[in-house]
Every structure is written in structure tokens, then in C-alpha cells.
Scaffold this motif. Structure first.
Motif, mmCIF file in Angstrom:
data_model
loop_
_atom_site.group_PDB
_atom_site.id
_atom_site.type_symbol
_atom_site.label_atom_id
_atom_site.label_comp_id
_atom_site.label_asym_id
_atom_site.label_seq_id
_atom_site.Cartn_x
_atom_site.Cartn_y
_atom_site.Cartn_z
ATOM 1 N N PHE A 152 -1.716 7.096 7.939
ATOM 2 C CA PHE A 152 -1.455 5.684 7.097
ATOM 3 C C PHE A 152 -0.408 4.852 8.022
ATOM 4 C CE2 PHE A 152 1.665 3.593 3.750
ATOM 5 C CZ PHE A 152 0.643 2.804 3.162
ATOM 6 N N ARG A 166 -7.066 1.086 5.136
ATOM 7 C CA ARG A 166 -6.171 2.160 4.450
ATOM 8 C C ARG A 166 -7.311 3.443 4.352
ATOM 9 N NH1 ARG A 166 -4.495 0.194 -1.575
ATOM 10 N NH2 ARG A 166 -3.645 2.024 -1.281
ATOM 11 N N GLU A 190 0.941 -1.121 0.033
ATOM 12 C CA GLU A 190 0.059 -0.026 0.116
ATOM 13 C C GLU A 190 0.716 1.229 -0.081
ATOM 14 O OE1 GLU A 190 -3.658 -1.732 2.764
ATOM 15 O OE2 GLU A 190 -2.250 -0.457 3.674
#
Length: 278
Positions: free
Chosen positions: A164, A255, A137
Motif C-alpha cells: 500500500f 491501489r 485510501e
């Protein structure tokens, strides 16, 4: 000031955790700084470097952008607009410098890639930080630049909320503060994570520009052997040591919905000197 299309900064990366669990790591690394609009010239000048092609060392646009974009500069511009660092009415950056670990024999992993954007007068106008984790990611933090953050030229300070997930041994709580000196003869960046004014983590890279030739690239290959497998191996080795020390494990959250988080220049930059390597 005129710069070659490809520069190299060799130095040291250091991470220091703060709090009850003390953990520190230090590695010798180097990063390349590529002016995207001059990538063809860089590939021609250096026999062991390629842009978007296989070589001993290479940088590939697809490693740093999502599918559906025509080019990396277009992607960077879109992230800056989404991150409120530029408006839709602002012109696209006239020059973009990308700081990243190169692929070594086709493999790379970049925990952090930095895009520094300049206007037609060669003045820095925005920075895009691209963060990757080991779960394949990525997320971005974007900041618009106005005035240098101190009396030092090319020195900037800004901050934002952490959005994040990077490490399962570090919580999502808190904020990041960035302290960056743009690449010239030297390049330096410090990122501090804190929560409620309590330092949690300090990450520093400091590097000195070294002349690049074909022979120098061969020397770097022999000295560092810096490939994606080595960087990922070091990340997992440090994670194992944290687990052994009893660091609390944090489950990976969902996410972020947006690919970019706005950052803003700090009016009162909070510095934590404990364990910052200075």
C-alpha cells in the motif's frame, strides 16, 4: 486481566529514515484504546468522550470501516477472514480492542489504527492493522497469532510484503516487520520497512497508560490539541522537509485490488538497531 473499557496511552512517536537521506521526526502524542463491546459504558463514564457522537474527544465506527457493513466488529472480522488471519469456520472474536487517535472537536486522521482481537478465554488470536494515506485510501494487514514472539509476555513479531502506498517519498519496494507489545500498563509498536535486508524506515510508538477522568481529558486537550488538522499538518510539513532535502518522488501507484494483505509470524525476526530510537 480486567481493563477499563477505555484506556489512554501517552507517549512518543518517532520515524527514522535510513540510507543516503537522513531524516528523523519525533512527536508527543496519545492514543485511545477502546473495547468495542463496552463502548456505551465508556461514553457514560467519561463526560468528554463519546462513541459515534460529537464530543471533545470521540471515536466513530464509520472512520474505520467501509460502507455496507452493519458494525465495526463485523467489518474487522471480515477483514481478518479475507486476510487469512481467521478461517470462515472460526468464531468471531469475543473481544476487540481498537487503538486509534480520537476525533478532537469532530476531526481526526489516523495513519494507523490497530485492532487486537481476543477469544472467549481473553487470549489474543489476531491483529488487524489499518493503514490510511492522505489520498483518502486505506489498506489492512492481518495476522493470526499463535505463540508470543519472544520470552516477553504479550510480545509478538510478524511481517509481510508492503502492498500500500503511504508516502510519495518512500518506494513500494520491500517488506514490513512488526514488533508489538500488546497494551497493558504500557503499549509499544515498532514497524520496520526494509528492502533486500537493507533498512529503509523505522517507525516507533511507545506509550504509558495514564488514568482517564473527565479532568484528564480536558488536560489532554490543552496539552496536545491533537486533532486531524494537526496530524495532517505535521505529515505535510515533514513531506515538505523531505522534498527540500531532495528525497526522490514516487508516483502514486494503483491501489491494491484486495483490501487486506496477509501477514505471518516471523520465525527469524530481523532487527535493525541503527536509528531505532533504542
Amino acid at each position: 486481566m480486567s481493563h477499563p473499557p477505555l484506556r489512554c496511552y501517552a507517549g512518543k512517536v518517532m520515524h527514522q529514515r535510513h540510507g543516503d537521506l537522513d531524516h528523523r521526526l519525533t512527536y508527543q502524542v496519545f492514543t485511545l484504546c477502546l473495547t468495542l463491546s463496552q463502548s456505551k459504558e465508556a461514553s457514560k463514564r467519561l463526560p468528554f468522550f463519546s462513541h459515534n457522537g460529537f464530543n471533545l474527544f470521540s471515536l466513530h465506527d464509520k472512520d474505520h470501516m467501509e460502507k455496507g457493513y452493519d458494525s465495526l466488529p463485523v467489518f474487522v472480522h471480515d477483514m481478518l477472514v479475507q486476510g487469512e488471519a481467521l478461517t470462515p469456520y472460526d468464531p468471531a472474536p469475543a473481544r476487540i480492542d481498537m487503538l486509534a487517535y480520537p476525533r478532537f472537536l469532530g476531526k481526526a486522521f489516523n495513519p494507523l489504527t490497530i485492532f487486537i482481537c481476543y477469544d472467549e478465554d481473553d487470549q489474543p488470536i489476531a491483529i488487524l492493522y489499518q493503514v490510511r494515506n492522505t489520498f483518502k485510501e486505506r489498506h489492512h494487514y492481518a495476522v493470526r497469532l499463535s505463540e508470543p514472539g519472544s520470552e516477553r509476555e504479550n510480545h509478538w513479531q510478524h511481517g509481510c510484503e508492503k502492498r500500500f502506498h503511504v508516502s510519495p517519498f518512500m518506494s513500494m519496494e520491500g517488506r514490513y516487520d512488526f514488533d508489538i507489545t500488546l497494551p497493558d500498563e504500557r503499549f509499544a509498536i515498532t514497524i520496520r520497512q526494509s528492502h533486500q535486508n537493507t533498512p529503509r524506515l523505522t517507525a516507533i510508538f511507545t506509550g504509558k497508560q495514564i488514568p482517564l477522568t473527565g479532568w484528564k481529558l480536558l488536560f489532554l486537550a490543552a496539552q496536545y490539541c491533537q486533532g486531524g488538522w494537526k496530524i495532517l499538518g505535521a505529515i505535510h510539513w515533514e513531506a515538505l522537509k523531505l522534498w527540500w532535502k531532495g528525497a526522490p518522488f514516487h508516483k502514486k501507484p494503483k491501489r491494491p485490488d484486495r483490501p487486506v494483505t496477509p501477514a505471518f509470524e516471523n520465525t527469524a525476526f530481523s532487527t535493525h538497531t541503527k536509528g531505532d530510537g533504542k
